[in-house]
Design an enzyme around this catalytic site. Structure first.
Site, PDB file in Angstrom:
ATOM      1  N   ALA A   1      -4.299   7.461  -4.786  1.00 42.64           N
ATOM      2  CA  ALA A   1      -2.937   6.980  -5.046  1.00 42.64           C
ATOM      3  C   ALA A   1      -3.000   5.474  -5.269  1.00 42.64           C
ATOM      4  O   ALA A   1      -2.812   4.689  -4.331  1.00 42.64           O
ATOM      5  CB  ALA A   1      -2.020   7.318  -3.879  1.00 42.64           C
TER       6      ALA A   1
ATOM      7  N   GLY B   1       0.824  -1.206   0.000  1.00 40.55           N
ATOM      8  CA  GLY B   1       0.000   0.000   0.000  1.00 40.55           C
ATOM      9  C   GLY B   1       0.850   1.245   0.000  1.00 40.55           C
ATOM     10  O   GLY B   1       2.040   1.203  -0.312  1.00 40.55           O
ATOM     11  N   ASN B   2       0.232   2.358   0.339  1.00 47.80           N
ATOM     12  CA  ASN B   2       0.962   3.627   0.407  1.00 47.80           C
ATOM     13  C   ASN B   2       0.383   4.479   1.531  1.00 47.80           C
ATOM     14  O   ASN B   2      -0.549   4.070   2.221  1.00 47.80           O
ATOM     15  CB  ASN B   2       0.932   4.353  -0.945  1.00 47.80           C
ATOM     16  CG  ASN B   2      -0.487   4.633  -1.415  1.00 47.80           C
ATOM     17  OD1 ASN B   2      -1.232   5.358  -0.781  1.00 47.80           O
ATOM     18  ND2 ASN B   2      -0.861   4.026  -2.547  1.00 47.80           N
ATOM     19  N   ARG B   3       0.938   5.668   1.695  1.00 49.15           N
ATOM     20  CA  ARG B   3       0.607   6.510   2.843  1.00 49.15           C
ATOM     21  C   ARG B   3      -0.572   7.461   2.617  1.00 49.15           C
ATOM     22  O   ARG B   3      -0.863   8.294   3.460  1.00 49.15           O
ATOM     23  CB  ARG B   3       1.834   7.336   3.243  1.00 49.15           C
ATOM     24  CG  ARG B   3       3.041   6.517   3.654  1.00 49.15           C
ATOM     25  CD  ARG B   3       4.241   7.411   3.950  1.00 49.15           C
ATOM     26  NE  ARG B   3       5.450   6.647   4.240  1.00 49.15           N
ATOM     27  CZ  ARG B   3       5.784   6.190   5.442  1.00 49.15           C
ATOM     28  NH1 ARG B   3       4.989   6.419   6.468  1.00 49.15           N
ATOM     29  NH2 ARG B   3       6.892   5.506   5.622  1.00 49.15           N
TER      30      ARG B   3
END
Length: 406
Positions: free
Chosen positions: A273, A206-208
């Site tokens: 994102a 995943g991402n932030r």
């Protein structure tokens, strides 16, 4: 200090207006509560007076020497009616002025926001739909009600949005200093958050991304009169009042929902994102450590480029806004992406640990396919959203740019 009139109608959700009143007063706004006679059967006059710190007007004849039925509306800088019943929508649409609230609505020259609350059958009734259409055509902002538990055991569309969501909506209207309504009748799709690609039953790539910028964009579009479809990937934020919310998890789920929504949309703003890669296979069981302590290699495959897919399918008049989150050489990478994705605008920001993701403020540059460069110094994400939609409106119907390559 902004002068706000809070109109309260006779519905079971009237008690929620107490929390909305508190949010307005604690943010420094002066609030005059104008309840209907029916509203006072749910929440009494002393409660409104104590929470607002002001006397509560209930009848046209109260303090007649001050002409309250004219003065209150003229002095208001924002009117919010919450809950707005089917009855008040009908009376406002037809210009009926038989109590203090309807007189105030007729004399107000400021933005007027209605937050409806009623049973599903009442909201979907052709008479109510016609009244809502009439009010919107005159510049009023009518928030779509939420879906959820209603009175008794009933569930459906017609629930009052949460007070915090109504407050954020109202703040969006105030930030634009009135309902521009330049997106009235438009369908805007906004994506938000970060996708997650499963590795095994408990882990993911995943991402932030927190989704805060995407949610700010949804609020900005709603405040300008748009119908908003918000596609949220793994976001833990309050639902924006009035948005049609679709929750997704993976990039493929995001792609499917966005492509479907964009088919009937005027604008797509791709603030989510999505993960660029996903595991080639997903383990059926939790991946265990090996005896030598070295992790087994994970093969990745490339996810689809959703913005590029929308750009290739974009019809004349549709506006596509892409985002470029870069750690270095941001403007150079973004210009390449804008052409590749056939986007009309691309929003550029440099990201990293403790930069942009999860923050309430953002520093971006807006690039346009027509050569626009609009560098925005650090602003709240809501203010950034407003500036982005200023550029979007300029490009609707091919006024500027139109997605042509540089």
């Amino acid at each position: 200090m902004v002068e706000v009139v809070l109109g309260v109608c006779g519905g079971i959700a009237a008690y929620k207006a107490c929390e909305l009143l508190r949010l307005f007063t604690e943010s420094g706004h002066g609030v005059r509560v104008v309840p209907t006679a029916s509203a006072l059967k749910f929440v009494g006059e002393p409660t409104w007076a104590a929470l607002s710190g002001r006397p509560v007007g209930t009848r046209v004849w109260d303090d007649a020497h001050e002409v309250p039925h004219v003065r209150i509306g003229r002095a208001a800088e924002l009117v919010v009616v919450a809950p707005a019943t089917a009855d008040i929508l009908a009376r406002a649409a037809h210009g009926i002025a038989d109590d203090l609230l309807t007189n105030t609505l007729l004399t107000a020259t400021c933005p007027v926001v209605y937050a409806p609350a009623m049973h599903t059958e009442m909201w979907e009734n052709p008479a109510t739909r016609a009244n809502v259409a009439t009010l919107r055509s005159r510049g009023a902002l009518v928030i779509e009600p939420a879906v959820g538990r209603l009175t008794g055991k009933d569930t459906g569309k017609g629930r009052l949005p949460e007070p915090a969501a109504i407050f954020e909506y109202a703040m969006g209207v105030l930030r634009s200093r009135g309902p521009k309504n330049d997106l009235q009748g438009r369908h805007v799709v906004v994506t938000a958050g970060g996708t997650r690609e499963p590795l095994d039953p408990v882990r993911f790539l995943g991402n932030r991304s927190s989704g805060k910028q995407g949610y700010a964009l949804a609020r900005a579009a709603l405040a300008r009169g748009a119908r908003v479809t918000l596609i949220a990937a793994n976001v833990a934020l309050p639902d924006p009042a009035g948005a049609d919310l679709i929750r997704v998890g993976t990039t493929e789920e995001l792609r499917k929902a966005t492509v479907e929504a964009f088919a009937s949309a005027d604008v797509a703003v791709m603030a989510a994102a999505p993960a660029d890669f996903r595991p080639a296979t997903v383990a059926e069981q939790k991946i265990k450590k090996t005896d030598d302590g070295l992790p087994a290699p994970i093969a990745l495959v490339t996810n689809p480029d959703i913005a590029a897919e929308l750009g290739a399918a974009k019809r004349p008049g549709q506006v596509l806004v892409a985002f470029a989150a870069e750690t270095h050489d941001a403007l150079e990478h973004a210009r390449v992406k804008m052409v590749k994705k056939r986007a009309d605008l691309i929003i550029v920001n440099e990201v990293g640990v403790d930069r942009v993701f999860g923050e309430d403020r953002n520093t971006v540059t807006v690039l346009g396919v027509d050569g626009l460069t609009d560098a925005l110094d650090e602003l709240s994400k809501d203010d950034v959203a407003g500036r982005i939609f200023d550029h979007v409106v300029d490009r609707l119907d091919g006024q500027v740019g139109g997605g042509r390559p540089l």
